[in-house]
Design a protein around this motif. Structure first.
Motif, short mmCIF file in Angstrom:
data_model
loop_
_atom_site.label_atom_id
_atom_site.label_comp_id
_atom_site.label_asym_id
_atom_site.label_seq_id
_atom_site.Cartn_x
_atom_site.Cartn_y
_atom_site.Cartn_z
N ALA A 29 1.16 -1.30 -0.38
CA ALA A 29 0.26 -0.20 -0.10
C ALA A 29 1.04 0.86 0.20
O ALA A 29 1.94 1.30 0.89
N PRO A 30 0.16 2.23 -0.75
CA PRO A 30 0.94 3.18 -1.06
C PRO A 30 2.06 4.06 0.54
O PRO A 30 3.02 4.47 -0.04
N SER A 31 0.88 3.61 1.15
CA SER A 31 1.16 4.77 2.38
C SER A 31 2.18 3.77 3.50
O SER A 31 3.23 4.46 4.10
N VAL A 32 2.32 2.31 2.86
CA VAL A 32 3.44 1.79 3.89
C VAL A 32 5.15 1.53 3.35
O VAL A 32 5.77 2.05 3.44
N ALA A 33 4.40 1.19 1.47
CA ALA A 33 5.42 1.37 0.63
C ALA A 33 6.34 2.35 0.13
O ALA A 33 7.91 2.42 0.11
N PHE A 34 5.76 3.39 0.25
CA PHE A 34 6.41 4.85 -0.07
C PHE A 34 7.17 5.12 0.72
O PHE A 34 7.67 6.11 0.76
N ALA A 35 6.07 5.13 2.04
CA ALA A 35 7.25 5.03 3.86
C ALA A 35 8.96 4.71 3.34
O ALA A 35 9.36 4.65 3.68
N MET A 36 8.87 3.12 2.91
CA MET A 36 10.33 2.23 2.72
C MET A 36 10.58 3.16 1.73
O MET A 36 11.80 3.00 1.65
#
Ligand code: AMP
Ligand code: DBH
Length: 556
Positions: free
Chosen positions: A277-284
């Motif tokens: 999900a962008p909210s998790v993957a973008f943070a990584m």
């Protein structure tokens, strides 16, 4: 007998590995494609070259290559102490976290064969795989996405006739149920293991498959490593590459195209995210300065739309986004690069072998409308009609292939081998494709009835079998219908055993889920009919059902 061998004699039905014809094998070696290295050699070389470079990053951990090497040594020894020996199969069902990488390389070091299960697999798939691979252990996690994987693994171990250990990775005290081995306790004194033969099977990959049970795909060190090294050349993977495993790590795409293994071979970094999900993957992406990732089309759409709407995360480190696993709509392909600020690379691949990429010097119009061309000059591809004859240049037909990293047979599955390979050993991909003038492949559809639901493959036959187990169901047909988001949606048509008391559709979906099928295989829509439309020969017509469904959807 003139030749004594240490291998037990195997009949065709038991063949665990079908070798390449001798002259092809000799050619692949002579040309340097099969380089005579193992995956453990590769890790050791990278550790020696770049010990302090970051090897693995996840939400909680960051390991250098030296750290990883030490953890691999300890786990390999711990597994050996538990009784795992070279050549034995060990199932892995782990979410995307650092220990996944550790486990895979520990099994390589020990010479045991990982069997790459997906976190979404449930009892139906895992039990079938445990039986067909005769796995001696299953490595899993206590809980992932609120699902109790440890109990599932114990149930699977109880359902197979042979002994299978359950190894559970848990972050919490008390997360290890009775009867399971604590992953954290598997730390042995490092020792030497015999080096695996590079031409031997390194692991068993899974096929999405079009028939009942997922098929096991034996891949050798030589052939798979070649596919990774060649992918690295085409995708320009370097020691500076930070590859994000956003898709389930065990899938062939994030593993090898160029994926996790590509990063390790090049001495780059593997980042893992528990959720795409962008909210998790973008943070990584922001945290690890990710440069490259691979996505299935529905995820590419989600990421693209999120970026188009504006995100607070800094994803500017992204250089390359690979999209594959299912046909990427041209319209979406054109939006990826502007939205994410990274070049798009389409990839059309399969766990059985053949991988095609668009190239970085292709014109944009090629990158957004084709699925690229075979990565190796030694890949042989043909487009044939239903009789096996080549179609005219540019015409649509069935794609068949052979080459230096395409298997010649499944693991112990004579029935599937007879269906999926030609008499001279070419793999029938089941894909309907055509070539453009420049030799790029355009995937037009599937000949074999499997449904591609956003990159996850659904076997109509497998789901039909589960539906037929419901007492209120007399007959069932499962088809895929076009879906703007997923590419295909799964629709089940059932006939009621008692037309006066038709089953409720919600009940049927719940039933299938509770039978222990991966969630992506539960039909999206269930329709109860009085009768099935029939073809001229009295066979249920999937095409008519599709038409019927589209008409119903339009009227709804
Ligand atoms: P699997 O057997 O699970 O490894 O899935 C491989 C299959 O996925 C291929 O045979 C294709 O049907 C499909 N596939 C993979 N990549 C693409 C792509 N880029 N476009 C269309 N279909 C794809
Ligand atoms: O769908 C696949 O199996 C796939 C897609 C892209 C694959 O195996 C690959 C790249 O290597």
């Amino acid at each position: 007998m003139s030749s004594m061998t240490t291998e037990p004699e195997m009949s065709d039905t038991e063949a665990s590995f079908t070798p390449w014809p001798a002259e092809l094998a000799e050619r692949y070696r002579r040309e340097g494609l099969w380089a005579g290295r193992t995956f453990d050699d590769v890790l050791r070389d990278t550790v020696a070259a770049r010990p302090e470079h970051t090897a693995v990053v996840d939400a909680h951990r960051q390991w250098t290559y030296r750290d990883l090497d030490g953890k691999v040594d300890a786990l390999a020894a711990g597994l050996a102490d538990l009784g795992v020996t070279p050549g034995q199969r060990v199932m892995i069902q782990l979410p995307n976290r650092a220990e996944y990488i550790q486990t895979v390389f520990a099994l390589f070091r020990l010479g045991a064969l990982p069997v790459f299960c997906l976190p979404a697999h449930r009892s139906a798939e895992l039990t079938a795989l445990a039986k067909s691979s005769a796995a001696v252990a299953l490595v899993t996690v206590d809980e992932h996405e609120k699902f109790d994987h440890a109990s599932l693994a114990l149930d699977v171990a109880g359902a197979v006739e042979h002994d299978m250990q359950v190894i559970v990775l848990s972050d919490s005290a008390g997360g290890i149920p009775d009867g399971a081995v604590d992953f954290g306790s598997l730390r042995g004194a490092p020792r030497e293991f015999a080096r695996a033969e590079p031409s031997s099977v390194a692991f068993l990959q899974l096929s999405g498959g079009s028939t009942g049970v997922p098929k096991l795909i034996p891949r050798t060190h030589d052939d798979y490593l070649y596919s990774v090294v060649r992918s690295n050349e085409i995708c320009e993977v370097t020691p500076d590459t930070v590859y994000l495993a956003a898709l389930p790590a065990a899938h062939n795409f994030p593993m090898s195209s160029p994926g996790i293994l590509g990063a390790v071979v090049a001495g780059g970094t593997v980042a893992l995210t528990l959720s795409p999900a962008p909210s998790v993957a973008f943070a990584m992406i922001e945290k690890a300065r990710v440069t490259m990732t691979g996505l299935v089309p529905p995820l590419a759409r989600l990421w693209t739309e999120t970026a188009e709407q504006g995100t607070d995360f800094d994803v500017s480190s992204l250089v390359t986004v690979l999209v594959g696993g299912a046909r990427c709509p041209d319209e979406l392909a054109a939006r990826v690069e502007p939205a994410l600020g990274a070049r798009l690379q389409q990839v059309f691949g399969m766990a059985e072998g053949l991988v095609c990429y668009t190239r970085f010097d292709d014109p944009m119009g090629i990158v957004t409308t084709t699925q690229g061309r075979p990565m190796s000059p030694f890949d042989e591809v043909r487009v044939v009609d239903d009789h096996g004859d080549d179609v005219p240049a540019g015409a649509e037909g069935n794609l068949i292939t052979q080459g230096p990293y395409t298997i010649r047979g499944y693991y112990r599955n004579a029935g599937a081998n007879a269906r999926s390979f030609t008499a001279d050993g070419w793999y029938r991909t089941g894909d309907v494709v055509r070539f453009d003038d420049a030799g790029n492949i355009i995937v037009c559809g599937r000949a074999v009835d499997h449904i591609n639901r956003g990159g996850e493959k659904v076997s109509a036959e497998e789901v039909e079998e589960q539906l037929l187990a419901h007492p209120a169901v007399r007959d069932a047909v499962v088809v895929g219908v076009p879906d703007p988001y997923l590419g295909n949606r799964t629709c089940a048509f059932v006939l009621a055993a008692d037309p006066a008391a038709p089953p409720r559709t919600g009940t049927i979906r719940k039933f299938v889920r509770e039978r222990g099928l991966a969630a992506w295989k539960v039909p999206d829509v269930v329709t109860v009919l009085d009768e099935f439309p029939e073809t001229g020969v009295g066979k249920t017509s999937r095409k008519d059902l599709r038409t019927l469904l589209t008409a119903n959807a339009e009227n709804a």
